[in-house]
Design a protein around this motif. Structure first.
Motif, PDB file in Angstrom:
ATOM      1  N   ALA A 151      -3.571  -0.568   1.556  1.00  0.00           N
ATOM      2  CA  ALA A 151      -3.736  -0.484   0.101  1.00  0.00           C
ATOM      3  C   ALA A 151      -3.077   0.770  -0.490  1.00  0.00           C
ATOM      4  N   TYR A 152      -3.133   1.890   0.239  1.00  0.00           N
ATOM      5  CA  TYR A 152      -2.689   3.165  -0.345  1.00  0.00           C
ATOM      6  C   TYR A 152      -1.449   3.743   0.325  1.00  0.00           C
ATOM      7  N   GLY A 153      -1.149   3.326   1.538  1.00  0.00           N
ATOM      8  CA  GLY A 153       0.094   3.709   2.187  1.00  0.00           C
ATOM      9  C   GLY A 153       0.401   5.186   2.136  1.00  0.00           C
ATOM     10  N   GLU A 154       1.620   5.513   1.720  1.00  0.00           N
ATOM     11  CA  GLU A 154       2.102   6.889   1.755  1.00  0.00           C
ATOM     12  C   GLU A 154       1.358   7.813   0.795  1.00  0.00           C
ATOM     13  N   ASP A 155       0.567   7.247  -0.122  1.00  0.00           N
ATOM     14  CA  ASP A 155      -0.204   8.085  -1.042  1.00  0.00           C
ATOM     15  C   ASP A 155      -1.463   8.669  -0.386  1.00  0.00           C
ATOM     16  N   PRO A 209      -2.236  10.742   2.236  1.00  0.00           N
ATOM     17  CA  PRO A 209      -2.413  12.189   2.452  1.00  0.00           C
ATOM     18  C   PRO A 209      -2.700  12.955   1.168  1.00  0.00           C
ATOM     19  N   ALA A 210      -1.998  12.624   0.081  1.00  0.00           N
ATOM     20  CA  ALA A 210      -2.218  13.324  -1.190  1.00  0.00           C
ATOM     21  C   ALA A 210      -3.602  13.007  -1.758  1.00  0.00           C
ATOM     22  N   ILE A 211      -4.029  11.751  -1.629  1.00  0.00           N
ATOM     23  CA  ILE A 211      -5.358  11.368  -2.126  1.00  0.00           C
ATOM     24  C   ILE A 211      -6.442  12.116  -1.359  1.00  0.00           C
ATOM     25  N   LEU A 212      -6.310  12.168  -0.041  1.00  0.00           N
ATOM     26  CA  LEU A 212      -7.300  12.863   0.777  1.00  0.00           C
ATOM     27  C   LEU A 212      -7.349  14.351   0.444  1.00  0.00           C
ATOM     28  N   SER A 213      -6.196  14.943   0.215  1.00  0.00           N
ATOM     29  CA  SER A 213      -6.156  16.367  -0.140  1.00  0.00           C
ATOM     30  C   SER A 213      -6.851  16.619  -1.472  1.00  0.00           C
TER      31      SER A 213
END
Length: 474
Positions: free
Chosen positions: A378-382, A384-388
């Motif tokens: 659902a979120y793919g490459e986004d 790491p930024a979302i988790l941060s």
């Protein structure tokens, strides 16, 4: 304090034999137990489900009652303080101390073998008795199951002699030792057992072996931990149940919803819940937008749906149980998807050697694998930024956050002014139909009904329901 007729019936029972109380959500079981301790002044032991409940009980109960968890009782009795290295959970690396016992199992990779050994050990520790059973091993294939148990048995023998070594043990190790070799002493005139619906067999055995009068309190419909080995101990203690069915937490509207949910259970309640006439709880259809006020909790059935509700968040929040475990799991799943095996830090994800293995497990119905795959896709490459961003927004203290979020499991025992129940809970009618089609799944489906009941009964003043739930229950 004026007691209801149900409470009065409990208070009049002398502490003899087994007294069983079926207490519905918010029905004043703690205040009833406190009143019982004041009424019957012999020395009592209150066995709490966890440390937080025991700590709260110390502020409420009379001095004649000693609130403890079973773990703390065993910890003190076995003088575990004299050794270090007590860990919350056994992980793959803890088996390195037993490397010479880890024999290859045909058809299993080493990671799979270690996972099966650890699960076998965990299942033995929470069960009653001293025999390692076939059902303790999660592997169905007889040859592999025999091989896994042959590995686990000598490891368990060493673990249980924990006072002779300094290797890591879990809290369940010393509790199991207490269950096998000791019993609660005769210094207590009676024992109160709280949250009995969530006891595992080892804890039930400890209560039974005490040979003291027992006051057992629980709600069979708040039994939601079967997947952890808990059983509904209310069925194990033979006595006619005394009801506590008048809820003080919420109004009649939530009581009606709770009764409608439980009407789909395979075992219908003997006592229907009644709401607090002094509280007018509002039931609201949730259409995707919510104005968050202090005292609001957002509850999901799964971590996957919980993460999806958090992903767009831009304000401080508190996740009950902490954000680190969820963050580590999702980051590990993403690392596995990218082929960065060395960055897979979560043991549950690490049991898959590659993303293809996780994907195959998801196709076979592995619930955890399906959730991780859903989030990664659902979120793919986004991701790491979302988790941060979410890591920066998370507040360790609930009072520092604008929003409280949780799975329904971790919200059990809590209450909030307003509760939003998200859309990943199946409707009771769906669950009923599924049980009709597959009667062998009765226990699993009843657990789902219980979980929805727990989620909805956390609300005091407002209950927001996802549209499909609102349509069916209101």
């Amino acid at each position: 304090m004026q007691h209801t007729s149900e409470q009065q019936a409990i208070l009049e029972r002398r502490p003899e034999g087994i007294i069983k109380v079926a207490a519905g959500a918010g029905c004043g079981k703690t205040s009833t137990l406190v009143a019982y301790g004041e009424r019957w002044r012999g020395r009592g032991l209150y066995l709490a489900f966890n440390k937080a409940i025991a700590d709260e009980a110390r502020r409420k109960f009379p001095k004649s009652i000693e609130p403890r968890t079973a773990h703390s009782f065993a910890y003190r009795a076995l003088e575990v303080t004299k050794r270090g290295n007590v860990v919350p959970k056994f992980r793959h690396e803890h088996l390195d101390d037993y490397r010479d016992m880890l024999l290859p199992v045909p058809g299993m990779r080493e990671g799979q073998m270690r996972t099966a050994v650890l699960k076998t050990i965990d299942n033995f520790l929470i069960d009653a008795g001293k025999r390692l059973k076939v059902e303790h091993c999660p592997i169905e294939d007889p040859a592999r199951s025999n091989a896994i148990r042959a590995i686990a048995k000598p490891i368990l023998e060493q673990l249980m002699r924990f006072q002779r070594h300094d290797r890591p043990i879990t809290h369940d190790v010393y509790l199991k030792s207490f269950e096998l070799l000791h019993r609660i002493d005769d210094a207590f005139d009676y024992i109160m057992v709280d949250e009995a619906q969530d006891l595992n067999p080892a804890l039930i055995s400890i209560a039974m072996k005490a040979k003291r009068p027992l006051l057992v309190v629980g709600d069979s419909y708040q039994s939601i931990y079967r997947f952890r080995g808990a059983v509904d101990a209310m069925d194990q203690f033979v006595a006619d149940p005394l009801p506590l069915s008048q809820s003080w937490r919420f109004g009649e509207s939530v009581a009606r919803i709770a009764n409608r949910i439980l009407a789909s259970h395979s075992v219908r309640p003997r006592f229907l819940l009644s709401g607090n006439p002094a509280i007018a709880t509002e039931i609201v259809r949730y259409g995707g937008r919510l104005s968050i006020a202090p005292g609001t909790a957002i509850l999901a059935r799964t971590n996957a749906r919980l993460f999806m509700s958090l992903a767009p968040l831009a304000r401080p929040f508190h996740l009950i149980g902490g954000f680190r475990d969820l963050e580590r799991q999702i980051a590990s799943a993403w690392a596995l998807r990218c082929g960065l095996v060395r960055e897979v830090a979560d043991p549950a994800v690490a049991r898959f050697a590659t993303w293809a293995h996780l994907d195959a497990a998801a196709e076979r119905g592995d619930a955890e694998a399906k959730r991780w795959r859903m989030i990664v896709e659902a979120y793919g490459e986004d991701l790491p930024a979302i988790l941060s961003r979410l890591g920066a927004l998370h507040r360790d203290q609930e009072t520092d956050a604008q929003i409280v979020v949780s799975t329904a499991h971790k919200a059990k025992g809590r209450e909030f002014d307003a509760v939003l129940v998200l859309d990943d809970f199946p409707r009771p009618s769906e669950l009923h139909a599924r049980r009709q089609q597959k009667p062998e799944l009765r226990t699993e489906i009843d657990q789902e009904i219980n979980l929805l009941y727990v989620a909805c009964t956390r609300a005091r003043k407002k209950l927001f329901l996802a549209e499909q739930l609102h349509e069916e229950l209101v």
